[in-house]
Design a protein around this motif. Structure first.
Motif, PDB file in Angstrom:
ATOM      1  N   ARG A  39     -13.778  57.578  56.769  1.00 15.35           N
ATOM      2  CA  ARG A  39     -14.987  58.180  57.335  1.00 15.35           C
ATOM      3  C   ARG A  39     -15.000  59.694  57.104  1.00 15.35           C
ATOM      4  NH1 ARG A  39     -17.432  54.932  61.589  1.00 15.35           N
ATOM      5  NH2 ARG A  39     -16.277  52.981  61.888  1.00 15.35           N
ATOM      6  N   PRO A  40     -16.158  60.321  57.360  1.00 12.97           N
ATOM      7  CA  PRO A  40     -16.208  61.785  57.302  1.00 12.97           C
ATOM      8  C   PRO A  40     -15.270  62.407  58.343  1.00 12.97           C
ATOM      9  CG  PRO A  40     -18.428  60.847  57.318  1.00 12.97           C
ATOM     10  CD  PRO A  40     -17.485  59.723  57.623  1.00 12.97           C
ATOM     11  N   VAL A  41     -14.890  63.626  58.114  1.00 10.67           N
ATOM     12  CA  VAL A  41     -14.028  64.334  59.072  1.00 10.67           C
ATOM     13  C   VAL A  41     -14.900  65.019  60.123  1.00 10.67           C
ATOM     14  CG1 VAL A  41     -12.226  64.674  57.361  1.00 10.67           C
ATOM     15  CG2 VAL A  41     -14.004  66.413  57.630  1.00 10.67           C
ATOM     16  N   ASP A  42     -14.255  65.494  61.201  1.00 12.70           N
ATOM     17  CA  ASP A  42     -14.956  66.222  62.277  1.00 12.70           C
ATOM     18  C   ASP A  42     -16.105  65.406  62.868  1.00 12.70           C
ATOM     19  OD1 ASP A  42     -13.273  68.406  61.768  1.00 12.70           O
ATOM     20  OD2 ASP A  42     -14.660  69.209  60.280  1.00 12.70           O
ATOM     21  N   ARG A  43     -15.834  64.150  63.143  1.00  2.75           N
ATOM     22  CA  ARG A  43     -16.879  63.270  63.666  1.00  2.75           C
ATOM     23  C   ARG A  43     -17.317  63.704  65.060  1.00  2.75           C
ATOM     24  NH1 ARG A  43     -13.305  60.255  60.807  1.00  2.75           N
ATOM     25  NH2 ARG A  43     -12.018  59.719  62.594  1.00  2.75           N
TER      26      ARG A  43
END
Length: 222
Positions: free
Chosen positions: A120-124
């Motif tokens: 997944r993308p970071v800093d969710r």
């Protein structure tokens, strides 16, 4: 049916299942191969969301509220209510349609998710678990919307009410998908994949159960 045996209405229904299925297969292959242009587009959109959402609290709160309407506990509760209503109405075709659609979609999504194992993308900006592709919230909400639309089309007699129901359900599913990107829970292609998968399986299940019936108001008995 024409003299050649080709029925345009049946062909349209088949296309509704085949086209999104093919698009989902192509997108899945591109994601699995980490296709450069797609990865860059995903990163660009996700980067824009990373800059925009935290800077706009009202947008952040709205997206958070919308995304939680697609949580598993919410959708399972709605599915249970729908199942009870269908059973009380002795709508056996509707019961089978609901169970078949949910079961088949879940099986395909989990298999693809484990096969692609995309991070997944970071800093969710919201709680997440598991791999990214395809988006679970997006797929589940789109499946719920599809079931509501298909069953509503058969249970409602007014054309206006049918289209109103389809508009509301479709808009909700669309917003849940958007919220997953806005909150950095998923890449955009994860969401598109979820929409395509839901469209393919819902249409396939409807065609399997209702394809031989000429009228959209199919019988309540199998």
């Amino acid at each position: 049916m024409s003299a050649t045996g080709w029925n345009p209405a049946v062909a349209d229904r088949r296309a509704a299942a085949v086209v999104p299925a093919l698009l989902f297969a192509v997108l899945t292959a591109l994601v699995a191969a980490r296709f450069g242009p797609l990865m860059r587009l995903d990163a660009a959109v996700s980067g824009a969301a990373r800059r925009f959402t935290p800077a706009h609290p009202a947008w952040h709160a709205t997206m958070s509220a919308i995304t939680h309407t697609g949580d598993t506990n919410v959708l399972l509760s709605l599915a249970a209510v729908a199942l009870i209503v269908l059973l009380l109405r002795q709508h056996r075709t509707g019961v089978v349609f609901l169970l078949l659609t949910v079961t088949a979609t879940s099986a395909v999504r989990i298999a693809v998710m484990l096969l692609v194992h995309r991070p997944r993308p970071v800093d969710r900006l919201t709680a997440t678990s598991g791999f990214a592709y395809p988006s679970g919230h997006t797929t589940s909400s789109a499946i719920a919307a599809g079931i509501v639309i298909v069953l509503g089309w058969t249970l409602l007699s007014s054309r206006r009410s049918r289209f109103a129901l389809a508009a509301v359900a479709g808009t909700w599913a669309l917003l849940v998908g958007i919220s997953r990107v806005a909150l950095l829970a998923h890449w955009p292609s994860d969401v598109v994949g979820g929409w395509l998968l839901a469209c393919a399986t819902t249409a396939a299940a409807a065609l399997t159960l209702m394809g031989k019936r000429s009228s959209p108001r199919y019988s309540t008995g199998l």
